[in-house]
Design a protein around this motif. Structure first.
Motif, mmCIF file in Angstrom:
data_model
loop_
_atom_site.group_PDB
_atom_site.id
_atom_site.type_symbol
_atom_site.label_atom_id
_atom_site.label_comp_id
_atom_site.label_asym_id
_atom_site.label_seq_id
_atom_site.Cartn_x
_atom_site.Cartn_y
_atom_site.Cartn_z
ATOM 1 N N GLN A 94 -15.178 56.204 -7.812
ATOM 2 C CA GLN A 94 -15.899 55.282 -8.183
ATOM 3 C C GLN A 94 -16.346 54.190 -7.137
ATOM 4 O O GLN A 94 -17.575 53.824 -7.452
ATOM 5 N N LEU A 95 -15.633 54.263 -5.927
ATOM 6 C CA LEU A 95 -16.224 53.492 -5.010
ATOM 7 C C LEU A 95 -17.363 54.048 -4.404
ATOM 8 O O LEU A 95 -18.514 53.289 -4.065
ATOM 9 N N SER A 96 -17.573 55.377 -4.450
ATOM 10 C CA SER A 96 -18.821 55.953 -3.773
ATOM 11 C C SER A 96 -20.092 55.629 -4.566
ATOM 12 O O SER A 96 -21.207 55.788 -4.259
ATOM 13 N N LYS A 97 -19.694 55.397 -5.877
ATOM 14 C CA LYS A 97 -21.085 55.124 -6.695
ATOM 15 C C LYS A 97 -21.518 53.792 -6.734
ATOM 16 O O LYS A 97 -22.695 53.382 -6.963
ATOM 17 N N LEU A 98 -20.512 52.740 -6.015
ATOM 18 C CA LEU A 98 -21.094 51.432 -5.767
ATOM 19 C C LEU A 98 -21.698 51.393 -4.462
ATOM 20 O O LEU A 98 -22.844 50.689 -4.471
ATOM 21 N N ALA A 99 -21.361 52.132 -3.460
ATOM 22 C CA ALA A 99 -21.975 52.278 -2.091
ATOM 23 C C ALA A 99 -21.549 53.413 -1.392
ATOM 24 O O ALA A 99 -20.314 54.005 -1.843
ATOM 25 N N PRO A 100 -22.202 53.805 -0.173
ATOM 26 C CA PRO A 100 -21.749 54.920 0.519
ATOM 27 C C PRO A 100 -20.167 54.362 1.074
ATOM 28 O O PRO A 100 -20.118 53.039 1.556
ATOM 29 N N THR A 101 -19.278 55.253 0.845
ATOM 30 C CA THR A 101 -18.036 55.041 1.291
ATOM 31 C C THR A 101 -17.419 56.019 2.177
ATOM 32 O O THR A 101 -17.363 57.072 1.991
ATOM 33 N N ALA A 102 -16.550 55.724 3.030
ATOM 34 C CA ALA A 102 -15.793 56.270 4.332
ATOM 35 C C ALA A 102 -14.361 55.995 4.067
ATOM 36 O O ALA A 102 -14.109 55.071 3.832
ATOM 37 N N ALA A 103 -13.811 57.217 4.017
ATOM 38 C CA ALA A 103 -12.192 57.027 3.726
ATOM 39 C C ALA A 103 -11.653 57.484 5.130
ATOM 40 O O ALA A 103 -11.698 58.381 5.554
ATOM 41 N N PHE A 104 -10.542 56.668 5.258
ATOM 42 C CA PHE A 104 -9.838 57.253 6.654
ATOM 43 C C PHE A 104 -8.263 57.030 6.356
ATOM 44 O O PHE A 104 -7.859 56.341 5.354
ATOM 45 N N GLN A 105 -7.402 57.627 7.427
ATOM 46 C CA GLN A 105 -5.907 57.678 7.151
ATOM 47 C C GLN A 105 -5.538 56.295 7.699
ATOM 48 O O GLN A 105 -5.057 56.370 8.974
ATOM 49 N N SER A 106 -5.726 55.160 7.082
ATOM 50 C CA SER A 106 -5.312 53.725 7.830
ATOM 51 C C SER A 106 -3.559 53.670 7.513
ATOM 52 O O SER A 106 -2.980 53.591 8.422
ATOM 53 N N ARG A 107 -3.254 53.713 6.368
ATOM 54 C CA ARG A 107 -1.903 53.213 5.779
ATOM 55 C C ARG A 107 -1.093 54.266 6.425
ATOM 56 O O ARG A 107 0.229 54.079 6.731
ATOM 57 N N ARG A 108 -1.493 55.580 6.358
ATOM 58 C CA ARG A 108 -0.594 56.679 6.811
ATOM 59 C C ARG A 108 -1.118 57.455 8.050
ATOM 60 O O ARG A 108 -0.356 58.338 8.521
ATOM 61 N N GLY A 109 -1.898 56.564 8.848
ATOM 62 C CA GLY A 109 -2.490 57.317 10.025
ATOM 63 C C GLY A 109 -1.415 56.917 11.440
ATOM 64 O O GLY A 109 -0.590 55.841 11.352
#
Length: 307
Positions: A115-130
Protein backbone atom coordinates in the motif's frame (compact mmCIF):
# COMPACT_ATOMS: atom_id res chain seq x y z
CA UNK A 1 30.43 -10.58 14.27
CA UNK A 2 27.86 -8.11 12.97
CA UNK A 3 25.80 -9.20 10.01
CA UNK A 4 26.38 -7.46 6.73
CA UNK A 5 23.57 -5.20 5.50
CA UNK A 6 21.69 -6.27 2.41
CA UNK A 7 21.73 -2.91 0.70
CA UNK A 8 25.41 -2.13 0.30
CA UNK A 9 25.38 -0.13 -2.91
CA UNK A 10 23.51 2.47 -4.88
CA UNK A 11 24.49 3.10 -8.48
CA UNK A 12 23.92 6.05 -10.76
CA UNK A 13 21.76 5.41 -13.79
CA UNK A 14 21.63 7.10 -17.17
CA UNK A 15 21.95 10.65 -15.84
CA UNK A 16 23.88 12.09 -12.93
CA UNK A 17 20.63 12.86 -11.10
CA UNK A 18 19.09 9.39 -11.31
CA UNK A 19 19.72 6.92 -8.47
CA UNK A 20 19.13 3.26 -7.74
CA UNK A 21 19.21 1.85 -4.21
CA UNK A 22 18.93 -1.77 -3.13
CA UNK A 23 16.78 -2.24 -0.03
CA UNK A 24 15.01 -4.99 1.90
CA UNK A 25 12.15 -5.28 -0.59
CA UNK A 26 14.13 -5.07 -3.81
CA UNK A 27 15.54 -2.21 -5.86
CA UNK A 28 14.25 1.36 -5.91
CA UNK A 29 14.81 3.53 -8.98
CA UNK A 30 14.35 7.30 -8.82
CA UNK A 31 14.73 9.49 -11.89
CA UNK A 32 16.10 12.21 -9.61
CA UNK A 33 16.88 12.62 -5.89
CA UNK A 34 13.81 12.83 -3.68
CA UNK A 35 12.73 16.25 -2.42
CA UNK A 36 9.57 15.41 -0.50
CA UNK A 37 10.25 12.58 1.95
CA UNK A 38 7.94 10.89 4.47
CA UNK A 39 9.80 9.02 7.23
CA UNK A 40 8.02 6.25 9.13
CA UNK A 41 10.74 5.54 11.72
CA UNK A 42 12.68 7.85 14.03
CA UNK A 43 16.05 6.70 12.68
CA UNK A 44 15.02 7.96 9.25
CA UNK A 45 13.94 11.30 10.71
CA UNK A 46 17.22 11.56 12.63
CA UNK A 47 19.23 10.77 9.48
CA UNK A 48 17.34 13.23 7.28
CA UNK A 49 17.77 16.02 9.83
CA UNK A 50 21.47 15.21 10.15
CA UNK A 51 21.73 15.50 6.36
CA UNK A 52 20.00 18.89 6.37
CA UNK A 53 16.74 17.58 4.88
CA UNK A 54 13.44 18.32 6.62
CA UNK A 55 10.85 15.60 5.93
CA UNK A 56 7.44 16.70 4.67
CA UNK A 57 5.87 14.08 6.93
CA UNK A 58 6.93 11.72 9.71
CA UNK A 59 5.39 9.09 11.98
CA UNK A 60 5.67 11.16 15.15
CA UNK A 61 2.26 10.32 16.64
CA UNK A 62 1.42 8.40 19.81
CA UNK A 63 -1.27 6.02 18.53
CA UNK A 64 -0.83 2.32 19.19
CA UNK A 65 1.10 2.83 22.40
CA UNK A 66 3.99 4.74 20.79
CA UNK A 67 5.76 7.25 23.05
CA UNK A 68 5.99 9.83 20.28
CA UNK A 69 9.01 11.85 19.19
CA UNK A 70 12.20 11.23 21.21
CA UNK A 71 13.00 14.38 23.23
CA UNK A 72 16.26 15.13 21.42
CA UNK A 73 14.40 15.34 18.09
CA UNK A 74 11.42 17.44 19.12
CA UNK A 75 12.87 20.87 18.42
CA UNK A 76 14.26 19.62 15.11
CA UNK A 77 10.90 18.51 13.70
CA UNK A 78 8.83 21.57 14.45
CA UNK A 79 6.37 22.08 11.59
CA UNK A 80 6.72 18.58 10.16
CA UNK A 81 3.33 17.01 9.34
CA UNK A 82 2.53 14.09 11.64
CA UNK A 83 1.59 11.13 9.44
CA UNK A 84 0.22 8.95 12.23
CA UNK A 85 2.45 6.80 14.44
CA UNK A 86 5.07 4.23 13.52
CA UNK A 87 2.69 1.37 14.27
CA UNK A 88 -0.31 3.08 12.67
CA UNK A 89 0.73 5.34 9.78
CA UNK A 90 -2.03 7.46 8.25
CA UNK A 91 -2.31 6.83 4.51
CA UNK A 92 -4.59 9.84 4.04
CA UNK A 93 -2.14 12.22 5.69
CA UNK A 94 0.78 10.72 3.78
CA UNK A 95 -1.06 11.12 0.48
CA UNK A 96 -1.84 14.75 1.31
CA UNK A 97 1.87 15.40 1.88
CA UNK A 98 2.55 14.41 -1.77
CA UNK A 99 5.81 12.53 -1.08
CA UNK A 100 8.18 11.44 -3.83
CA UNK A 101 9.81 8.99 -1.37
CA UNK A 102 8.63 7.01 1.66
CA UNK A 103 11.14 5.48 4.08
CA UNK A 104 9.64 2.43 5.81
CA UNK A 105 10.78 -0.12 8.37
CA UNK A 106 11.09 -3.64 6.95
CA UNK A 107 9.95 -5.20 10.25
CA UNK A 108 7.18 -2.82 11.31
CA UNK A 109 5.73 -1.96 7.91
CA UNK A 110 6.23 -5.23 6.09
CA UNK A 111 2.49 -5.95 5.84
CA UNK A 112 1.60 -2.50 4.48
CA UNK A 113 4.55 -2.14 2.13
CA UNK A 114 2.42 -2.78 -1.00
CA UNK A 115 0.00 0.00 0.00
CA UNK A 116 2.86 2.37 0.79
CA UNK A 117 4.41 1.68 -2.61
CA UNK A 118 1.17 2.73 -4.28
CA UNK A 119 1.39 6.14 -2.60
CA UNK A 120 5.01 6.82 -3.57
CA UNK A 121 8.31 5.04 -4.24
CA UNK A 122 9.12 3.27 -0.95
CA UNK A 123 12.42 2.00 0.43
CA UNK A 124 12.30 -0.44 3.36
CA UNK A 125 15.24 -0.85 5.74
CA UNK A 126 15.90 -2.93 8.87
CA UNK A 127 15.79 -0.05 11.32
CA UNK A 128 13.91 -1.42 14.34
CA UNK A 129 15.74 -4.76 14.20
CA UNK A 130 18.95 -3.54 12.58
CA UNK A 131 22.54 -3.45 13.82
CA UNK A 132 24.92 -0.50 13.83
CA UNK A 133 26.21 -1.67 10.43
CA UNK A 134 22.65 -1.74 9.09
CA UNK A 135 21.91 1.75 10.34
CA UNK A 136 25.16 3.12 8.91
CA UNK A 137 24.32 1.58 5.54
CA UNK A 138 20.92 3.26 5.76
CA UNK A 139 22.55 6.62 6.33
CA UNK A 140 24.50 6.22 3.11
CA UNK A 141 21.49 4.90 1.18
CA UNK A 142 19.24 7.73 2.40
CA UNK A 143 21.95 10.24 1.55
CA UNK A 144 22.01 8.94 -2.01
CA UNK A 145 18.21 8.94 -2.27
CA UNK A 146 17.99 12.62 -1.31
CA UNK A 147 21.06 13.77 -3.24
CA UNK A 148 23.25 14.20 -0.15
CA UNK A 149 25.70 11.32 -0.56
CA UNK A 150 28.72 13.49 0.19
CA UNK A 151 27.16 14.72 3.41
CA UNK A 152 26.26 11.14 4.38
CA UNK A 153 29.83 9.96 3.83
CA UNK A 154 31.10 12.81 5.99
CA UNK A 155 28.64 11.93 8.75
CA UNK A 156 29.91 8.35 8.75
CA UNK A 157 33.55 9.44 8.69
CA UNK A 158 32.97 11.75 11.66
CA UNK A 159 31.17 8.96 13.45
CA UNK A 160 34.01 6.49 12.91
CA UNK A 161 36.46 9.04 14.32
CA UNK A 162 34.26 9.67 17.36
CA UNK A 163 33.86 5.96 18.08
CA UNK A 164 37.60 5.36 17.72
CA UNK A 165 38.37 8.08 20.27
CA UNK A 166 35.85 6.65 22.74
CA UNK A 167 37.10 3.08 22.21
CA UNK A 168 40.47 4.04 23.69
CA UNK A 169 38.77 4.30 27.09
CA UNK A 170 37.49 0.71 27.06
CA UNK A 171 39.07 -1.55 29.67
CA UNK A 172 40.63 -4.62 28.13
CA UNK A 173 39.21 -7.96 29.23
CA UNK A 174 36.27 -6.31 30.98
CA UNK A 175 33.44 -8.79 31.64
CA UNK A 176 30.69 -8.96 29.01
CA UNK A 177 27.48 -6.99 29.44
CA UNK A 178 23.78 -7.67 29.06
CA UNK A 179 21.78 -4.75 27.65
CA UNK A 180 18.00 -4.60 27.94
CA UNK A 181 15.00 -2.29 27.63
CA UNK A 182 12.95 -2.29 30.83
CA UNK A 183 9.31 -1.23 30.47
CA UNK A 184 6.59 -1.52 33.13
CA UNK A 185 5.68 -4.97 31.80
CA UNK A 186 8.78 -6.56 30.29
CA UNK A 187 12.53 -6.82 29.97
CA UNK A 188 13.80 -7.13 26.39
CA UNK A 189 17.46 -7.99 25.88
CA UNK A 190 19.32 -6.40 22.96
CA UNK A 191 21.74 -8.88 21.42
CA UNK A 192 24.98 -8.36 19.54
CA UNK A 193 22.85 -8.00 16.39
CA UNK A 194 20.77 -5.08 17.71
CA UNK A 195 21.63 -1.41 17.28
CA UNK A 196 22.55 -0.63 20.90
CA UNK A 197 24.03 -4.08 21.44
CA UNK A 198 26.38 -3.78 18.49
CA UNK A 199 27.08 -0.11 19.25
CA UNK A 200 28.48 -0.96 22.70
CA UNK A 201 30.52 -3.77 21.18
CA UNK A 202 31.96 -1.32 18.67
CA UNK A 203 33.10 0.75 21.65
CA UNK A 204 35.10 -2.16 23.00
CA UNK A 205 32.74 -3.94 25.41
CA UNK A 206 31.56 -7.51 24.75
CA UNK A 207 27.86 -8.36 24.47
CA UNK A 208 27.02 -11.53 26.40
CA UNK A 209 23.84 -12.23 24.39
CA UNK A 210 23.92 -13.42 20.78
CA UNK A 211 21.11 -13.32 18.23
CA UNK A 212 18.57 -16.05 19.09
CA UNK A 213 16.49 -17.78 16.41
CA UNK A 214 17.01 -14.80 14.14
CA UNK A 215 15.78 -12.38 16.82
CA UNK A 216 18.07 -9.45 17.60
CA UNK A 217 15.85 -8.54 20.59
CA UNK A 218 13.72 -10.77 22.77
CA UNK A 219 12.03 -10.81 26.16
CA UNK A 220 13.33 -12.64 29.21
CA UNK A 221 12.05 -13.14 32.76
CA UNK A 222 13.86 -12.43 36.01
CA UNK A 223 14.76 -16.10 36.10
CA UNK A 224 16.17 -15.80 32.58
CA UNK A 225 18.26 -12.84 33.67
CA UNK A 226 19.51 -14.77 36.68
CA UNK A 227 20.50 -17.62 34.35
CA UNK A 228 22.63 -15.16 32.37
CA UNK A 229 23.93 -13.62 35.62
CA UNK A 230 25.70 -10.71 33.91
CA UNK A 231 28.54 -8.96 35.69
CA UNK A 232 27.54 -5.78 33.87
CA UNK A 233 23.89 -4.85 33.23
CA UNK A 234 22.88 -1.94 30.99
CA UNK A 235 19.24 -0.86 31.29
CA UNK A 236 17.25 1.46 29.04
CA UNK A 237 14.28 2.99 30.84
CA UNK A 238 11.86 5.89 30.45
CA UNK A 239 11.77 8.70 33.03
CA UNK A 240 7.96 8.67 33.22
CA UNK A 241 7.61 4.89 33.66
CA UNK A 242 8.20 2.47 36.54
CA UNK A 243 10.21 -0.32 34.90
CA UNK A 244 9.64 -3.95 35.80
CA UNK A 245 13.12 -4.04 37.32
CA UNK A 246 11.85 -1.81 40.14
CA UNK A 247 9.55 -4.65 41.17
CA UNK A 248 12.32 -7.19 40.74
CA UNK A 249 14.54 -5.25 43.14
CA UNK A 250 12.48 -6.60 46.04
CA UNK A 251 13.13 -10.17 44.91
CA UNK A 252 16.14 -11.98 46.45
CA UNK A 253 17.02 -13.27 42.97
CA UNK A 254 17.73 -9.70 41.82
CA UNK A 255 20.07 -9.13 44.73
CA UNK A 256 22.05 -12.23 43.73
CA UNK A 257 22.90 -10.85 40.28
CA UNK A 258 26.64 -10.33 39.89
CA UNK A 259 26.07 -6.90 38.31
CA UNK A 260 24.01 -5.77 41.30
CA UNK A 261 26.59 -7.04 43.77
CA UNK A 262 29.42 -5.40 41.82
CA UNK A 263 27.55 -2.10 41.51
CA UNK A 264 27.72 -2.29 37.73
CA UNK A 265 24.12 -1.60 36.74
CA UNK A 266 23.96 1.34 34.33
CA UNK A 267 20.80 3.17 33.28
CA UNK A 268 20.15 5.26 30.17
CA UNK A 269 17.08 6.84 28.56
CA UNK A 270 15.44 4.43 26.14
CA UNK A 271 13.92 7.42 24.32
CA UNK A 272 17.37 8.48 23.15
CA UNK A 273 19.16 5.13 22.99
CA UNK A 274 16.77 2.60 21.50
CA UNK A 275 14.31 4.70 19.52
CA UNK A 276 16.41 7.30 17.67
CA UNK A 277 19.08 5.06 16.14
CA UNK A 278 20.52 7.75 13.86
CA UNK A 279 23.67 9.89 13.58
CA UNK A 280 22.38 12.55 15.98
CA UNK A 281 21.31 10.01 18.61
CA UNK A 282 24.63 8.23 18.31
CA UNK A 283 26.56 11.34 19.36
CA UNK A 284 24.43 11.55 22.50
CA UNK A 285 25.02 7.86 23.16
CA UNK A 286 28.80 8.16 22.87
CA UNK A 287 28.85 11.10 25.28
CA UNK A 288 26.66 9.31 27.82
CA UNK A 289 28.63 6.08 27.54
CA UNK A 290 31.80 7.97 28.42
CA UNK A 291 30.15 9.90 31.26
CA UNK A 292 28.67 6.71 32.73
CA UNK A 293 32.11 5.05 33.10
CA UNK A 294 30.73 1.94 31.43
CA UNK A 295 33.70 1.65 29.09
CA UNK A 296 36.13 1.58 32.01
CA UNK A 297 33.99 -0.97 33.91
CA UNK A 298 33.88 1.54 36.78
CA UNK A 299 30.94 2.19 39.09
CA UNK A 300 28.50 4.61 37.45
CA UNK A 301 27.93 8.10 38.83
CA UNK A 302 24.53 8.79 40.38
CA UNK A 303 22.90 10.06 37.18
CA UNK A 304 23.70 6.82 35.33
CA UNK A 305 23.53 4.33 38.21
CA UNK A 306 20.41 2.25 38.67
CA UNK A 307 18.49 3.50 41.68
Amino acid sequence: MQKKPLFLAALTLGTAAAVTVNHERGTLNLSQPARRVVALEYSFVDTLVALGVKPVGAALGTAGGDRGTPPYLRDRVQGVTVTGSRAQPSFETMAAARPDLILADAFVHGNVYPQLSKLAPTAAFQSRRGSLDDLNAQTLAIGRLVGREGAARQLLADQRSLLAKARVLARRNAPPFVAAVATPGSLTVHTSGSFVGSFLEDLGRRNQVAVKDGQTQYEISLEGLVALNPQTLVLFTAPDERPITETWKTNPLWQKLAAVQRGRVYEFSRDNWTRGRGPIALKLMVAETIQSRLLQDAAPPTEFGYR
